[in-house]
Design a protein around this motif. Structure first.
Motif, PDB file in Angstrom:
ATOM      1  N   VAL A  28      -4.560 -41.830  14.330  1.00 30.78           N
ATOM      2  CA  VAL A  28      -5.291 -41.343  15.498  1.00 30.78           C
ATOM      3  C   VAL A  28      -4.906 -42.143  16.740  1.00 30.78           C
ATOM      4  CG1 VAL A  28      -7.587 -41.167  16.539  1.00 30.78           C
ATOM      5  CG2 VAL A  28      -7.221 -40.418  14.180  1.00 30.78           C
ATOM      6  N   MET A  29      -4.792 -43.466  16.572  1.00 35.08           N
ATOM      7  CA  MET A  29      -4.474 -44.310  17.723  1.00 35.08           C
ATOM      8  C   MET A  29      -3.098 -43.987  18.288  1.00 35.08           C
ATOM      9  SD  MET A  29      -5.501 -46.626  19.788  1.00 35.08           S
ATOM     10  CE  MET A  29      -6.944 -47.308  18.942  1.00 35.08           C
ATOM     11  N   ILE A  30      -2.095 -43.923  17.425  1.00 33.79           N
ATOM     12  CA  ILE A  30      -0.748 -43.622  17.904  1.00 33.79           C
ATOM     13  C   ILE A  30      -0.687 -42.211  18.469  1.00 33.79           C
ATOM     14  CG2 ILE A  30       1.641 -43.255  17.164  1.00 33.79           C
ATOM     15  CD1 ILE A  30       1.384 -45.636  15.344  1.00 33.79           C
ATOM     16  N   GLY A  31      -1.393 -41.282  17.841  1.00 36.88           N
ATOM     17  CA  GLY A  31      -1.416 -39.920  18.349  1.00 36.88           C
ATOM     18  C   GLY A  31      -1.943 -39.856  19.770  1.00 36.88           C
ATOM     19  N   ALA A  32      -2.995 -40.618  20.065  1.00 35.89           N
ATOM     20  CA  ALA A  32      -3.561 -40.618  21.412  1.00 35.89           C
ATOM     21  C   ALA A  32      -2.596 -41.240  22.411  1.00 35.89           C
ATOM     22  CB  ALA A  32      -4.888 -41.374  21.418  1.00 35.89           C
ATOM     23  N   LEU A  33      -1.966 -42.335  22.024  1.00 35.13           N
ATOM     24  CA  LEU A  33      -1.020 -42.996  22.928  1.00 35.13           C
ATOM     25  C   LEU A  33       0.161 -42.090  23.233  1.00 35.13           C
ATOM     26  CD1 LEU A  33      -1.108 -46.552  21.303  1.00 35.13           C
ATOM     27  CD2 LEU A  33      -2.109 -45.907  23.506  1.00 35.13           C
ATOM     28  N   GLU A  34       0.681 -41.427  22.201  1.00 37.23           N
ATOM     29  CA  GLU A  34       1.820 -40.535  22.412  1.00 37.23           C
ATOM     30  C   GLU A  34       1.411 -39.294  23.209  1.00 37.23           C
ATOM     31  OE1 GLU A  34       5.032 -41.297  18.905  1.00 37.23           O
ATOM     32  OE2 GLU A  34       3.389 -39.915  18.428  1.00 37.23           O
TER      33      GLU A  34
END
Length: 427
Positions: free
Chosen positions: A336-342
């Motif tokens: 979820v974290m990487i998805g939001a950053l990307e």
């Protein structure tokens, strides 16, 4: 004639109902002096009937936590042993929210309470508990400020006892287990600076700056100018004094400010260390987009945050951590974290997992608290000290079991300077 078997065996049955197991891997000692359970197991002491009454009215993790915080039960000299024993049985082993007892189980709890004279009205929660439903909309600026104050504004002297000289309240980076907490925290701060590519003349934003440790390290060792923001007034006061004492007031600005209200970008680099856990999944995309907007092309963000590693688990607002430690806090998965950053437009440069490092850090904090226990109680309260001991010990075991992780995700806004070909820049 009915033989008096003492209170402890009845407590064992009640605790088994709450935990969802017939085998209690603990030695229970009751207020009447009776004992039950394996002789060589970790000891849990029920000091009063009120501890059982709390379990009767809240037959879940919250009831047990309230009993410990209030001093109705005690975990003996080593909480780690007791938690380790519990982690392999019943609802603790299932990694799910506690299943409510059935009607039949509740009747058995009531019967036990009657037999040992513990039946009565629900005891008031310990004063250290915070009812998060009292404020307004979740993750509004006002509610977030109240949540941060609840956790961080408990006294800088208290935190100094727990955190040590470094005054860093996030996972350290350990070269090995012998280097000591302060050295491990300095290693972490320097690692963040190198990952961000800091050099003299750059302007840096430190989101959730705490007591100013990263800002001071970056300004002193890398020649950058730093703006640090926190919602904790006590943290800000402490950090500003450290900045003045270091002669860096012209290089470091500490603000009591929500990151959503920072409008004086761009910043060449942004650090967010142990702050994203307070953002919440509903706001994480906006968080990432906001930080993206504060970076110039080629600017880097280091996001250091705890993650939930054990699959899907619905948030339980009635569990110990939300009530006593981090109101409204949420551990998001790394996905979820990487998805939001990307999704915000940021490019991932590197991901480093530090799970084992946080277990070592938490154990060091627990040692500091236990070694300074009387002073910690004097500075706050026995209940507050018990809250911190319980949450840090249980969290350490969570990281050791792999339920929780902590990850440094290095991202950059596309454009500008090229990213390094290899990690040599910060290894």
């Amino acid at each position: 004639m009915v033989r008096n078997i003492g209170v402890a065996p009845r407590l064992a049955e009640a605790l088994g109902i709450v935990l969802g197991t017939e085998e209690i891997p603990l030695r229970l000692r009751a207020w009447d002096g009776s004992e039950a359970g394996p002789v060589d197991a970790p000891v849990i002491e029920f000091r009063s009937r009120r501890g059982l009454r709390r379990m009767l009215w809240s037959p879940n993790q919250l009831g047990l936590s309230r009993a410990y915080v209030a001093g109705d039960i005690d975990g003996g000299g080593n909480l780690f042993e007791g938690f380790s024993a519990l982690s392999s049985v019943g609802k603790f082993a299932e990694l799910k929210a506690f299943r409510p007892p059935t009607l039949g189980e509740r009747m058995r709890l009531v019967r036990t309470a009657v037999l040992v004279g513990a039946l009565g009205l629900p005891p008031a929660p310990p004063p250290e508990e915070m009812n998060v439903t009292r404020w307004g909309r979740k993750h509004s600026k006002e509610r977030d400020a109240a949540a941060i104050s609840h956790h961080y504004d408990v006294g800088n002297e208290f935190y100094a006892l727990v955190l040590g000289r470094s005054m860093v309240y996030s996972c350290a980076v350990w070269e090995d287990e012998t280097i000591g907490l302060d050295a491990a925290q300095e290693t972490k701060l320097d690692l963040v600076c190198r990952k961000l590519g800091l050099r003299p003349g750059l302007r840096v934003l430190d989101v959730g700056c705490g007591w100013g440790s990263f800002a001071l390290h970056a300004a002193q060792n890398y020649g950058v100018d730093v703006v640090g923001v926190t919602l904790s007034k006590e943290q800000a006061d402490f950090a500003r004094k450290r900045v003045c004492d270091a002669g860096l007031a012209d290089r470091i600005e500490i603000r009591v400010q929500d990151y959503r209200d920072v409008h004086d970008g761009p910043f060449d680099a942004i650090s967010s260390i142990g702050m994203a856990e307070h953002v919440g999944e509903s706001q994480i995309n906006d968080y990432a987009s906001k930080l993206y907007s504060l970076l110039p092309p080629g600017g880097r963000l280091l996001n250091h945050a705890i993650s939930w590693n054990a699959g899907e688990m619905p948030p339980d607002p009635d569990s110990f951590i939300p009530r006593y430690v981090f109101p409204d806090g949420e551990m998001l998965s790394l996905t979820v974290m990487i998805g939001a950053l990307e999704a915000s437009g940021l490019e991932v440069l590197d991901v480093e997992a530090l799970r084992r490092h946080y277990a070592l850090t938490l154990r060091a904090w627990v040692r500091n608290l236990e070694e300074n226990w009387d002073e910690a109680v004097r500075l706050t309260s026995e209940g507050r000290a018990r809250v911190w001991r319980l949450y840090m010990a249980s969290s350490a075991l969570g990281f050791e079991r792999g339920l929780n992780g902590v990850n440094q995700v290095l991202v950059q806004r596309p454009g500008g300077e090229h990213s390094p070909l290899r990690r040599r820049e910060w290894m």
